[in-house]
Write an enzyme that holds these catalytic residues in place. Structure first.
Site, PDB file in Angstrom:
ATOM      1  CG  HIS A   1       1.516  66.745 -17.874  1.00 22.33           C
ATOM      2  ND1 HIS A   1       0.582  66.417 -16.929  1.00 22.33           N
ATOM      3  CD2 HIS A   1       0.825  67.226 -18.941  1.00 22.33           C
ATOM      4  CE1 HIS A   1      -0.623  66.689 -17.386  1.00 22.33           C
ATOM      5  NE2 HIS A   1      -0.517  67.164 -18.606  1.00 22.33           N
TER       6      HIS A   1
ATOM      7  CG  LEU B   1       1.942  69.761 -14.466  1.00 24.51           C
ATOM      8  CD1 LEU B   1       3.299  70.440 -14.365  1.00 24.51           C
ATOM      9  CD2 LEU B   1       1.477  69.698 -15.909  1.00 24.51           C
TER      10      LEU B   1
END
Ligand code: PAF
Length: 277
Positions: A35, A31
């Site tokens: 995100h 991530l």
């Protein structure tokens, strides 16, 4: 924040929220700020936010790409907790594919261009996993980054075809300071490649200014030319398309929603980006 690995335990957790609005962000982990911007938006707009972290094998048409895809589960959990995520769904492959998924989707002409053309089978795999995740989570809204411009169009079409009652929300591209679109794949670039990769967004932004005085064909050629002098780059495609149909346009007045989409290798790493004209 609760971490669950099975669909059964995910549904048990969700039951506790008693039919409140569920926001869902599907991810393949590794991530980054892109995100996290989706997660934060979901947290703002829903009563409960679910994030899935699952590297989906069926959407990789290149085995080496699947093997080297970054996996950073512990760091991902920390970032999700800090962003206000309520439930993380981290299934194993056997949970999502207890048997082979033989479904074949047909997205017509939006699938046969750009990513669909260069990565055959990719969107079928995306539709397989995202539909399974939607059945598991039953979200009110689901959030996707606009960097994957064609993916958003495919997902919108898929939920229509399958009558899945979820609102698809496309969120703006988040960029590094250099302008490079945030992507888990950026982590695989060497320091030098990462610096060079900033050229991609610089070229795209400049091309928007040229669009006033150049034809679509000339802008496409100009964009292609900017990467020719450095053999770190290898262009897959640069296409200028109608943002709804995803079909190439040949003049600027063909549509009032025109998007330029690029896929280019920087070293061994394939990057995508897009810009609105
Ligand atoms: O965009 C991605 O990360 C993936 O394609 C998705 C939507 C999580 C499906 O595996």
């Amino acid at each position: 924040m609760i971490v669950v690995e099975t669909i059964k335990s995910l549904k048990q957790e969700l039951e506790k929220y008693n039919s409140k609005n569920v926001g869902f962000v599907p991810t393949m982990g590794a991530l980054h700020d892109g995100h996290i911007s989706l997660v934060k938006r979901s947290v703002e707009e829903n009563d409960v936010t679910v994030v899935s972290v699952f590297v989906n094998p069926t959407q990789f048409n290149d085995k080496a790409d699947l093997e080297r895809y970054p996996r950073t589960e512990e760091a991902d959990k920390k970032l999700l907790e800090a962003a206000g995520c309520d439930i993380v769904f981290m299934p194993q492959v056997e949970e999502m594919y207890p048997e082979e998924d033989t479904r074949v989707f047909n997205f017509g002409s939006i699938e046969t261009v750009m990513e669909g053309k260069y990565r055959p089978g990719h969107f079928n795999g995306v539709a397989q996993i995202v539909s399974k995740l939607f059945y598991a989570v039953e979200p009110t809204r689901s959030y996707f980054g606009e960097k994957d411009f064609q993916q958003v169009a495919i997902i919108r079409d898929m939920v229509k075809q399958l009558n899945i009652p979820v609102e698809i929300i496309a969120c703006p591209i988040i960029r590094e300071e250099s302008g490079l679109a945030r992507s888990s794949r950026n982590e695989l670039l060497s320091a030098e490649e990462r610096k060079k990769a900033a050229l991609i967004s610089q070229v795209l932004s400049k091309s928007v200014n040229f669009a006033k005085d150049m034809s679509v064909e000339e802008v496409k050629n100009w964009v292609n030319d900017q990467f020719k002098s450095d053999d770190t780059f290898k262009m897959d495609y640069y296409d200028i398309v109608d943002g709804n149909s995803l079909q190439s346009v040949s003049s600027w007045d063909e549509s009032d929603y025109i998007v330029g989409c690029i896929a280019i290798y920087c070293g061994k790493i394939r990057l995508i980006d897009n810009i609105h004209y």
